[in-house]
Structures are given as structure tokens and as C-alpha cells.
Design a protein around this motif. Structure first.
Motif, PDB file in Angstrom:
ATOM      1  N   VAL A 355      49.044  92.608  34.004  1.00 15.38           N
ATOM      2  CA  VAL A 355      49.302  91.338  34.679  1.00 15.38           C
ATOM      3  C   VAL A 355      49.423  91.540  36.188  1.00 15.38           C
ATOM      4  CG1 VAL A 355      50.927  89.431  34.950  1.00 15.38           C
ATOM      5  CG2 VAL A 355      50.401  90.308  32.664  1.00 15.38           C
ATOM      6  N   GLY A 356      48.551  90.848  36.928  1.00 14.57           N
ATOM      7  CA  GLY A 356      48.627  90.865  38.378  1.00 14.57           C
ATOM      8  C   GLY A 356      49.010  89.527  38.962  1.00 14.57           C
ATOM      9  N   ARG A 357      48.869  88.453  38.186  1.00 10.61           N
ATOM     10  CA  ARG A 357      49.232  87.097  38.611  1.00 10.61           C
ATOM     11  C   ARG A 357      50.245  86.547  37.609  1.00 10.61           C
ATOM     12  NH1 ARG A 357      43.940  87.428  38.497  1.00 10.61           N
ATOM     13  NH2 ARG A 357      43.701  85.921  36.786  1.00 10.61           N
ATOM     14  N   LEU A 358      51.424  86.226  38.120  1.00  2.90           N
ATOM     15  CA  LEU A 358      52.528  85.862  37.230  1.00  2.90           C
ATOM     16  C   LEU A 358      53.155  84.545  37.655  1.00  2.90           C
ATOM     17  CD1 LEU A 358      54.368  86.814  34.851  1.00  2.90           C
ATOM     18  CD2 LEU A 358      55.853  87.841  36.595  1.00  2.90           C
ATOM     19  N   THR A 359      53.270  83.596  36.709  1.00  9.05           N
ATOM     20  CA  THR A 359      54.031  82.370  36.911  1.00  9.05           C
ATOM     21  C   THR A 359      55.420  82.583  36.334  1.00  9.05           C
ATOM     22  OG1 THR A 359      52.055  80.982  36.775  1.00  9.05           O
ATOM     23  CG2 THR A 359      54.178  79.907  36.400  1.00  9.05           C
ATOM     24  N   ILE A 360      56.449  82.354  37.152  1.00  5.91           N
ATOM     25  CA  ILE A 360      57.828  82.576  36.717  1.00  5.91           C
ATOM     26  C   ILE A 360      58.549  81.236  36.659  1.00  5.91           C
ATOM     27  CG2 ILE A 360      60.006  83.736  37.205  1.00  5.91           C
ATOM     28  CD1 ILE A 360      58.436  85.794  38.843  1.00  5.91           C
ATOM     29  N   LYS A 361      59.012  80.870  35.470  1.00  7.97           N
ATOM     30  CA  LYS A 361      59.834  79.680  35.286  1.00  7.97           C
ATOM     31  C   LYS A 361      61.241  80.144  34.948  1.00  7.97           C
ATOM     32  CE  LYS A 361      57.891  76.128  33.359  1.00  7.97           C
ATOM     33  NZ  LYS A 361      57.516  75.391  34.579  1.00  7.97           N
ATOM     34  N   LYS A 362      62.237  79.342  35.323  1.00  6.00           N
ATOM     35  CA  LYS A 362      63.611  79.776  35.087  1.00  6.00           C
ATOM     36  C   LYS A 362      64.526  78.603  34.847  1.00  6.00           C
ATOM     37  CE  LYS A 362      66.299  80.218  38.670  1.00  6.00           C
ATOM     38  NZ  LYS A 362      67.088  80.744  39.781  1.00  6.00           N
ATOM     39  N   VAL A 387      59.296  82.900  31.097  1.00  3.16           N
ATOM     40  CA  VAL A 387      60.434  82.004  31.251  1.00  3.16           C
ATOM     41  C   VAL A 387      61.697  82.847  31.242  1.00  3.16           C
ATOM     42  CG1 VAL A 387      61.721  80.086  30.261  1.00  3.16           C
ATOM     43  CG2 VAL A 387      59.216  80.109  30.116  1.00  3.16           C
ATOM     44  N   LEU A 388      62.464  82.762  32.311  1.00  5.82           N
ATOM     45  CA  LEU A 388      63.753  83.448  32.376  1.00  5.82           C
ATOM     46  C   LEU A 388      64.841  82.437  32.023  1.00  5.82           C
ATOM     47  CD1 LEU A 388      63.247  85.266  35.813  1.00  5.82           C
ATOM     48  CD2 LEU A 388      62.666  86.105  33.539  1.00  5.82           C
ATOM     49  N   THR A 389      65.593  82.728  30.978  1.00  2.94           N
ATOM     50  CA  THR A 389      66.607  81.785  30.547  1.00  2.94           C
ATOM     51  C   THR A 389      67.619  82.489  29.643  1.00  2.94           C
ATOM     52  OG1 THR A 389      66.935  79.586  29.583  1.00  2.94           O
ATOM     53  CG2 THR A 389      65.347  81.025  28.463  1.00  2.94           C
ATOM     54  N   ARG A 390      68.563  81.729  29.142  1.00  2.00           N
ATOM     55  CA  ARG A 390      69.505  82.270  28.172  1.00  2.00           C
ATOM     56  C   ARG A 390      69.084  81.856  26.768  1.00  2.00           C
ATOM     57  NH1 ARG A 390      73.343  80.416  31.887  1.00  2.00           N
ATOM     58  NH2 ARG A 390      73.894  78.655  30.554  1.00  2.00           N
ATOM     59  N   VAL A 391      69.131  82.798  25.849  1.00  2.00           N
ATOM     60  CA  VAL A 391      68.894  82.527  24.430  1.00  2.00           C
ATOM     61  C   VAL A 391      70.144  82.948  23.686  1.00  2.00           C
ATOM     62  CG1 VAL A 391      67.517  83.073  22.396  1.00  2.00           C
ATOM     63  CG2 VAL A 391      66.404  82.829  24.622  1.00  2.00           C
TER      64      VAL A 391
END
Length: 404
Positions: A355-362, A387-391
């Protein structure tokens, strides 16, 4: 744009010049201006006409083809209600059966135009002289609409049965005012108005806290093309029985280019009437990100019920399910992997995927996406979305793929 510029455009020469201009092109504006001045048109008139041409082009995003016959001020255009949203405001008053409506703080007249289109008699009130002049011109096709240049809080409402209030939400220095108690007019003024009139609506910023919604009022958050544009408070006959909170989701370009009138297509909406308490559970095959209006209204549980899903964490506005449901109320992502959030492990996982292109959602994490991107040292030709989040209370990373 000042009053003298608007006055110049309202002469026969000025209006003819404005109407003769080609579609606005930023790259050609300077050359066109020089040509018009060389043809003998006064410099101030040319400047005013080109400014209006530019604002009309920008106004199409909110008003569609109606913008081509309107006048604008830069601030008035920025703060004006989109015509697709104004039409929903007007529908409330039409359904309430009130015939005469005051538009207090009418700005350039967007809501007044929609009300008049729905055959309401309109008293449009605006205290700024330049803006009131623009509103008068924009309402020229509706003789039942009258504009007054005065303070909305001092307006004589004798014979008026309803009012829509759009308070000024900027200070003299230009700072945004998010608390409706600090706007002009204030929330207290509107509540008092609702005690005297049969139907009242108030436009507020979408960030209004739920505890500020007055008892007996309905709050409706509205998004257009994914952008949350307002929260409207409704009182009296314009408030729906049993509804305290609602989310209205409209598509982009709410006024089509071939429209002959206001677009009144049915919106997608959810309310708190009968809303279930959502469960929390393991991440399934699909992750849903609810529309911003749904989140602001606190109606994520309605999305969970719609997709037969559950929350990934009781404090986070992400819904997960094993079903793919197409809905304007949420964006769906296929879940490809779930892992605990650790920088080293995430860097390895991305390197293994090239991966060289990354979409980051949070959501629910203090991680700063741009700082994380630098720390990941991305290389490769592939692209990914995480997606960065709490699980279930744990900081986690979800590898997802948008479902179109």
C-alpha cells in the motif's frame, strides 16, 4: 459589492449589461472587463456586473438555474439556505395551513422565494440595506412578497400567523456564533414568538447541543450530499407530533438543471419516533458510517435497525452488520480485516499489501491521520482504506473497501 454597485445594475443599462454577459470564466474575466470598458461602459458598472456574474456561477450550487436571474452579495450567498432545503421549510408552513409568513432575517431572500413559490404571502425582513435591496430584486416575480428593511425583533407582525427566523450567526469581527442563544435574534426571542404565533421555524447551526432544543420543539438536522448544513427548530403547527429529533438526508444538486419550479422530491428521513436501543457486537462483514445529520441527531440506532446491525462500540457512531443494505442514511464498506491498533503491526500489514496510497478514517481515537501517515512510511502501488476506532472498548484498525 456595495449599494452603489447594486444600484448601478438596477438601471436599464446595468441590467442589460449583466444579462448580456457570457457564462462566467475566471480565466477570461479580466479580458472581458477590458473589452467592456473600451466599449464605453463605466468601470464601476463593469466591475459590479462581473462580480454578479461570478456570484451567479457560484450560486448555481445552491440555487440551480434560478441563480441566473438572481442578485447576490458574497456574504448573502454564503449564508443563504439552499433552495432544496428552503423548499422543505416552505412545505412545513404549507402543510400547517398558514397563509401569511414572516421571514425574519431573510438575507438575500432564499426562504422567502420558496415560501412564495408555495403560494404563501411573505413579509421578508432584513436589517441590512444592501441585502434587503438584493432580496427585493430576487422576489420581484412574486407580488405577494414584501420586503422591509428593519430589525426583525421590532417588526410589526399584525396579521401574520407564522414566522421563519434565520438569525445572524457571525459577530462584527466575522467570528461564527454556534450557540443559538447568542444569535440575532436569539433563541429566547424565537421561543417567545412561538408563544404568540401558530407556527414558527428557526434555522440554527448543526452543532446545536440537544439540551438547547426547547421543550415541545422538533429539531431536524439536514444534510445535502453528505454535508450537514443546518439544524432547524420547529414549533407549533410546524412541529410533528411525537417527533423530538429528525435527520433529513438530501442528495447533492437538490435543484436539477431542468427544474421548472422547486424540486420537491421526497427526502430520506429518520426520526426518533419508536427508535430502538441498538445492541453492541462483533464486527461483521459490513461497516456502515451513518450520514452526519443522522449522527448529529443521535439517530444511529435507526441505521442499526435498518441494516439489522449493531454498534461496534456503545460510544462510537459506527454500525456493523452481515448484510449489505443500500441506503442514503449511511455509507457502506466491506470489512476485509480487523486488528488491534499497534503502529508496528499496522506498518507491516500495509507493507505486505504493497500500500502506497492510504485513506484514513477515524472516530473515537486521538490519532492524527497525517502524523500516522508519516510514521507508516508507505511504499507501493496499491491503495487501501483503514478505519481507526474502538471495537468493544479496544483501539482497533479495520481494513475496509467502499461498496459502491
Amino acid at each position: 459589492m456595495d449599494l452603489s454597485g447594486i444600484s448601478a445594475l438596477l438601471t436599464s443599462e446595468g441590467w442589460a449589461l449583466l444579462e448580456s454577459l457570457p457564462p462566467y470564466d475566471e480565466a477570461e474575466a479580466m479580458v472581458l472587463g477590458e473589452r467592456l470598458r473600451a466599449a464605453g461602459h463605466p468601470a464601476d458598472l463593469v466591475s459590479a456586473a462581473l462580480t454578479q456574474s461570478r456570484l451567479r456561477a457560484a450560486g448555481r450550487a445552491k440555487f440551480g438555474p434560478f441563480a441566473d436571474g438572481m442578485l447576490f452579495t458574497p456574504t448573502g450567498l454564503e449564508q443563504a439556505t439552499r433552495f432544496a432545503v428552503a423548499a422543505r421549510h416552505a412545505q412545513r408552513f404549507a402543510s400547517a395551513g398558514v397563509e401569511r409568513v414572516a421571514d425574519l432575517g431573510c438575507g438575500i431572500g432564499a426562504d422567502s422565494m420558496a415560501l412564495a413559490t408555495f403560494d404563501r404571502e411573505v413579509l421578508a425582513v432584513e436589517r441590512d440595506e444592501l441585502t434587503a435591496a438584493v432580496a427585493t430584486m430576487n422576489l420581484r416575480h412574486w407580488p405577494e412578497a414584501v420586503v422591509r428593511c428593519e430589525d426583525a425583533t421590532a417588526t410589526d407582525l399584525t396579521g401574520i400567523g407564522a414566522a421563519f427566523v434565520d438569525p445572524a450567526r457571525r459577530t462584527a469581527s466575522g467570528k461564527r456564533v454556534l450557540d443559538p442563544r447568542q444569535g440575532s435574534p436569539t433563541l429566547d426571542f424565537v421561543v417567545g414568538l412561538a408563544g404568540r404565533l401558530a407556527a414558527v421555524g428557526m434555522k440554527t447551526a448543526p452543532g446545536i447541543a440537544h439540551h438547547l432544543v426547547p421543550p415541545g420543539a422538533e429539531a431536524q438536522w439536514v444534510s445535502v450530499g453528505g454535508d450537514v448544513v443546518e439544524c432547524a427548530l420547529w414549533f407549533g403547527l410546524t412541529a410533528r407530533e411525537g417527533v423530538r429529533r429528525a435527520a433529513l438526508v438530501l442528495p447533492p444538486d437538490g435543484v436539477p438543471d431542468d427544474a421548472e419550479g422547486v424540486d420537491t422530491a421526497d427526502p430520506v428521513e429518520v426520526t426518533d419516533a419508536g427508535m430502538p436501543d441498538p445492541e453492541t457486537g462483533a464486527v461483521g462483514a459490513v461497516l456502515y458510517e451513518p450520514d452526519g445529520a443522522v449522527i448529529r441527531a443521535g439517530l444511529v440506532g435507526q441505521v442499526a435497525a435498518l441494516v439489522e446491525g449493531r454498534l461496534v462500540d456503545p460510544t462510537i457512531a459506527y454500525v456493523t452488520s452481515d448484510r449489505v443494505v443500500r441506503t442514503a442514511l449511511a455509507t457502506a464498506y466491506a470489512v476485509e480485516d480487523v486488528m488491534p491498533f499497534q503502529l508496528k503491526s499496522l506498518r507491516t500489514a500495509l507493507r505486505d499489501r504493497g500500500v502506497g496510497r492510504l485513506t484514513i478514517k477515524k472516530r473515537g481515537t486521538a490519532v492524527e491521520p497525517e502524523q500516522l501517515r508519516r510514521q507508516l512510511r508507505l511504499e507501493g502501488d496499491a491503495e487501501a482504506t483503514i478505519v481507526l476506532t474502538r471495537v468493544a472498548g479496544r483501539q482497533s484498525v479495520l481494513f475496509v473497501r467502499p461498496l459502491r
